[in-house]
Design a protein around this motif. Structure first.
Motif, PDB file in Angstrom:
ATOM      1  N   GLU A  99       0.829  -1.207   0.000  1.00 51.84           N
ATOM      2  CA  GLU A  99       0.000   0.000   0.000  1.00 51.84           C
ATOM      3  C   GLU A  99       0.865   1.260   0.000  1.00 51.84           C
ATOM      4  O   GLU A  99       0.517   2.267  -0.627  1.00 51.84           O
ATOM      5  N   LYS A 102       1.916   1.818  -3.488  1.00 53.18           N
ATOM      6  CA  LYS A 102       0.821   2.365  -4.287  1.00 53.18           C
ATOM      7  C   LYS A 102       0.640   3.860  -4.049  1.00 53.18           C
ATOM      8  O   LYS A 102       0.286   4.614  -4.962  1.00 53.18           O
ATOM      9  N   GLU A 105       3.252   5.678  -6.016  1.00 51.16           N
ATOM     10  CA  GLU A 105       2.954   5.487  -7.438  1.00 51.16           C
ATOM     11  C   GLU A 105       1.809   6.397  -7.868  1.00 51.16           C
ATOM     12  O   GLU A 105       1.783   6.885  -9.010  1.00 51.16           O
ATOM     13  N   THR A 110       6.855   6.134 -10.056  1.00 55.62           N
ATOM     14  CA  THR A 110       6.809   4.719 -10.411  1.00 55.62           C
ATOM     15  C   THR A 110       8.185   4.268 -10.894  1.00 55.62           C
ATOM     16  O   THR A 110       9.035   5.087 -11.254  1.00 55.62           O
ATOM     17  N   HIS A 309      -6.595   6.818   0.240  1.00 59.77           N
ATOM     18  CA  HIS A 309      -6.761   5.365   0.243  1.00 59.77           C
ATOM     19  C   HIS A 309      -7.622   4.913   1.424  1.00 59.77           C
ATOM     20  O   HIS A 309      -7.299   3.947   2.126  1.00 59.77           O
TER      21      HIS A 309
END
Length: 409
Positions: A99, A102, A105, A110, A309
């Motif tokens: 996570e 992510k 990213e 990335t 998130h």
């Protein structure tokens, strides 16, 4: 069936007017080129060929972060070093390595864009003990590098005041410590962070090679005002100067009092506290003695950002939220973060109303001795974006006589 009393259900919501808060907007146009230039000009940024370099990247939604990280990576590659990226965000992402990957990213950091690996790992090693007796945790992947380079935004912290707040030292003390280190440092209490963070960061600087850091300062428009490259040996004496500059550039809500503040979205990518206490006055420790913003009676939060998130840390600062926001909360991610941070006030659930309209009426109704037709309401996108806002008609006369506003009828 509405939860509101009949009188509250009859409240007519105010007409909202677009207003601009006039903050200076001096900023860097070519952020990548500026960062490369700063790196070329700093002797500490020249490293040994063949050395491995852990580049630390955090979880905040920093303006044009990917361009700064790319510039740093390209600089390191040109010198023949072997850089890799380490997500350094304490307990964010629910304390889960994938996570955390992510999250960065999502900011454009990335492997494909940066051209180097991302090594995300929640394992830590204890590299020493601070002068105050605190075990100093470090991300395992970073601990294996020859050099460590933090990339940070320097700004006011959400929950304490001191010469060093959010920046190089906080990333070394908390972000780099991952869930284990974050939780251990927060056990010292937010009220002690002004001394704890520099102490833990000093241990990292003593035990590992941190040649330099890249510090980003944003202006009130959330544009990059400046990029600084600071030698690691100067973190402790230069960061207070950079923090003072950042605080001068911060936006604010330019009102003495607000009855109802409507915040369209909250999230960890906006600020660690979901809503910045430097804007709202509501921190994990209560209202700071240094807070100079408006007195706010009620806060209504409408939604979570995509970038958080589902971590609703900071939701407890609101008085009312919508059912949509409540249903979007991941309690595991939220509680993981708030327990590690010792900020339990931030994960308490406010009153949940079925719709935005009900939440607004409840907020107006519970403002003591306020005529609903004269309510002073301000609506913002979030606590980062405070240039273009909306105000109720009752605030327009005030805005029209103050030079810091432009009213758009």
């Amino acid at each position: 069936m509405s939860l509101l009393p009949q009188e509250a259900r009859r409240i007519r919501l105010p007409r909202m007017i677009h207003v601009t808060q006039n903050f200076p907007d001096q900023h860097v146009e070519d952020v990548y080129a500026c960062t490369r230039e700063r790196l070329r000009g700093e002797p500490a940024a020249r490293l040994e060929a063949g050395a491995s370099v852990a580049v630390l990247v955090g979880s905040r939604g920093i303006c044009r972060l990917a361009e700064v990280v790319k510039a740093a990576i390209d600089h390191l590659l040109e010198q023949g070093t072997r850089p890799y990226i380490v997500p350094s965000m304490g307990s964010h992402g629910g304390g889960v390595a994938e996570e955390q990957r992510k999250i960065i990213e999502g900011y454009g950091v990335t492997e494909e864009a940066m051209g180097v690996p991302i090594r995300s790992n929640m394992e830590t090693v204890v590299i020493g003990v601070s002068g105050e007796g605190i075990p100093v945790h470090m991300d395992y992947e970073a601990s294996q590098a020859d050099y460590i380079v933090p990339i940070v935004r320097i700004k006011a912290h959400t929950d304490f005041d001191g010469p060093i707040e959010s920046g190089y030292c906080k990333m070394l003390a908390i972000g780099l410590g991952k869930h284990n280190g974050c939780a251990r440092v927060h056990r010292e209490g937010l009220g002690n962070f002004a001394t704890v963070i520099p102490s833990v960061a000093s241990t990292v600087l003593e035990r590992r090679r941190v040649p330099f850091g890249v510090g980003i300062i944003e202006n009130a428009h959330e544009h990059v005002y400046a990029v600084h490259v600071t030698p690691g040996e100067r973190f402790l004496d230069q960061e207070p100067e950079l923090l003072a500059l950042s605080k001068r550039l911060m936006p604010r809500l330019c009102f003495p009092h607000i009855d109802v503040l409507v915040v369209e979205r909250i999230g960890k990518d906006i600020t660690g506290a979901g809503m910045d206490p430097n804007i709202t006055g509501r921190s994990a420790l209560g209202v700071s003695s240094c807070f100079s913003g408006p007195a706010i009676t009620n806060i209504v939060a409408l939604s979570l950002t995509e970038g958080t998130h589902h971590n609703a840390s900071g939701v407890g600062s609101a008085d009312f939220i919508t059912r949509a926001l409540f249903d979007d909360i991941d309690l595991t991610a939220t509680y993981t973060n708030c327990i590690a941070a010792g900020a339990l006030r931030f994960c308490k659930i406010p009153a949940v109303l079925e719709s935005e309209e009900e939440a607004l009426r409840a907020a107006i109704h519970t403002c003591p001795r306020v005529d609903p037709d004269q309510v002073k309401m301000v609506r913002i996108q979030d606590t980062l974006h405070l240039v273009d806002i909306q105000v109720s008609e009752s605030l327009v006369p005030y805005c029209e006589k103050e030079a810091c506003f432009t009213v758009h009828r």
